[in-house]
Design an enzyme around this catalytic site. Structure first.
Site, short mmCIF file in Angstrom:
data_model
loop_
_atom_site.label_atom_id
_atom_site.label_comp_id
_atom_site.label_asym_id
_atom_site.label_seq_id
_atom_site.Cartn_x
_atom_site.Cartn_y
_atom_site.Cartn_z
N GLU A 128 -47.10 -49.35 -7.04
CA GLU A 128 -47.22 -49.44 -5.63
C GLU A 128 -48.64 -49.36 -5.16
O GLU A 128 -49.29 -48.46 -4.54
CB GLU A 128 -46.59 -48.04 -5.07
CG GLU A 128 -45.10 -48.10 -5.29
CD GLU A 128 -44.28 -46.95 -4.64
OE1 GLU A 128 -45.00 -46.13 -4.03
OE2 GLU A 128 -43.20 -47.01 -4.68
N GLU A 151 -37.76 -48.04 -8.84
CA GLU A 151 -37.30 -46.75 -8.06
C GLU A 151 -36.33 -47.19 -7.17
O GLU A 151 -36.43 -48.26 -6.42
CB GLU A 151 -38.56 -46.25 -7.38
CG GLU A 151 -39.60 -45.67 -8.32
CD GLU A 151 -40.78 -44.97 -7.85
OE1 GLU A 151 -40.74 -44.91 -6.51
OE2 GLU A 151 -41.98 -44.86 -8.29
#
Ligand code: IFM
Length: 453
Positions: A170, A358
């Site tokens: 991320e 995720e």
């Protein structure tokens, strides 16, 4: 038992589909004295930054409980475990390997491999060593080269024992939340900071890719981005335009350089004093070929125009104003956005194989008579796995899925108050207890099949 009703012919049910659980070093490890301090250690000390004033000193004490945690992972029946390496645990400030730190991850990976659980190793999940932040952190181009050297040292040691290496987790969060809005470590604020940090993070990824490939030729190599697709509040032109700009600024700013080697066209709307310094050749480095593209998906953004120009002209509508269902993070539950996002990406980009690296939800879990009946989370997983199945049926090449998270842990600025785990952690005793969601997924994974449509 509340069942996940995915058809037996779904690829998600296939024996070879990767189905794992995920964690990250700072969020679970503890044992801070046996590693270098990182930016989150520093950030946690600043009053008001972490909502429950907590830190990573103990977390889930995974460094001590790792064997028990591997048994827990194995008991769920998953075939992959995604975790991150703490840079400051395995490297010294002079750039040498710390043998004791490396030995920890080596034994973890060896134990996973013995159990047939694939190790997905993230090299950077936000815990930059503080000594590098002291030299400018991700605002300093040199940090990208330090990251390449760290990736080199670790992949030489761990080589092909790792099934898949992830350079960064991320980069949006590291850059935007860490250097632009300042709600994450190191807490810097400013558009120019955020955009420069983003560029250096992407560069770090691109520099590391060929090195990883050379050192671990039989492993997969890629990156993980988080995507919250942006939908307009209304169908008025201004809102549609605002949503497109938000999507560029928050999502495609990372995806497009990685997959196309260019920033979105709207880059030209960035004020000149906020434009990152980009050197010749950087974009080609960033566009290094990927074996897989990891996507973390939780929710979407609903966006409206505020009448201003450029990137100042969009606003995210608070989810509680538009959503039918919210998680404890205040995030909208919207599984259809996962399907739509995957289909849209597949139309816009030449995608490598995808892993959903995720997906999950925080809820206010209660432990009653040693049981946690987290039915909202069960429902969240059911709906999102069905949404994923729909995208796969429509032709998107998704090869794996990871639930976030194996267990409750340190949820960054939210401290320990938000619980994302499949397993409940009692932070007094550190006992881990599988929740109903864990048992539901375990049951689902017991019915793997060889059929595929
Ligand atoms: O806990 C985080 C994780 O570290 C990165 N992705 C989002 C999760 C939930 O906020």
């Amino acid at each position: 038992m509340n069942k996940i009703d995915i058809p037996s012919t779904s690829r998600i049910r296939h024996r070879d589909f990767i189905f794992g659980v995920a964690t990250a070093a700072f969020q679970i490890e503890g044992d801070v004295n046996n590693r270098l301090p990182c930016i989150w250690d520093t950030f946690c000390r600043i009053p008001g930054k972490i909502s429950d004033h907590s830190n990573g000193h103990i977390a889930c004490n995974h460094i001590e409980y790792w064997q028990q945690d591997i048994e827990l992972i194995s008991s769920l029946g998953v075939n992959a475990y995604r975790f991150s390496i703490s840079w400051g645990r395995v490297m010294t400030a002079s750039g040498q390997i710390n043998p004791q730190g490396l030995a920890f991850y080596r034994q973890l990976i060896d134990a996973l491999n013995r159990k047939g659980i694939k190790a997905f190793v993230t090299l950077y999940h936000w815990d930059l060593p503080q000594y590098l932040e002291d030299k400018g952190g991700w605002l300093n181009r040199e940090t990208a080269y330090h990251f390449r050297d760290y990736a080199d040292a670790i992949s030489r040691e761990l080589g092909d024992s790792v099934y898949a290496y992830t350079t960064l987790n991320e980069p949006f969060c590291s850059a935007h939340l860490g250097y632009e809005t300042g709600v994450h470590a190191p807490g810097k604020i400013g558009q120019a900071h955020g955009r420069q940090a983003a560029h250096h993070l992407l560069l770090a990824h691109g520099l590391a890719m060929p090195v990883l490939r050379k050192n671990a030729p039989n492993s997969q190599h890629g990156i993980v981005v988080n995507i919250a697709p942006c939908d307009p509040l209304t169908q008025f032109t201004d809102d549609i335009r605002a949503a497109k700009l938000a999507d560029d600024y928050l999502n495609h700013w990372y995806i497009s350089p990685l997959l196309k080697g260019t920033y979105p066209d709207s880059f030209s709307q960035l004020p000149s004093n906020a434009r990152p310094h980009i050197e010749d050749g950087d974009m080609a480095i960033i566009q290094a070929p990927l074996d897989y593209f990891g996507i973390n998906y939780y929710t979407r953004n609903v966006v409206c125009s505020n009448g201003r120009r450029g990137f100042e002209g969009f606003e995210i509508v608070p989810p509680k104003k538009v959503a039918m269902s919210l998680t404890a993070m205040g995030w909208e539950v919207t599984p259809i956005s996962l399907t739509k996002m995957l289909l849209t990406l597949a139309m816009e980009y030449d995608l490598p194989p995808i892993y959903i690296t995720e997906n999950g939800a925080a809820y206010d879990d209660q432990i009653i008579d040693d049981e946690i009946n987290d039915m909202q989370r069960v429902e969240y997983y059911k709906q999102h796995l069905s949404a994923l199945d729909r995208a796969i049926n429509a032709g998107v090449n998704v090869q794996g899925y990871f639930a976030w998270s194996l267990m409750d842990n340190f949820e960054w600025a939210e401290g320990y108050q938000k619980r994302f785990g499949l397993c409940y952690v009692d932070y007094t005793t550190l006992v881990r207890t599988p929740k109903r969601s864990a048992l539901t997924i375990k049951h689902f994974l017991e019915q793997k099949t060889d059929a595929i449509r």
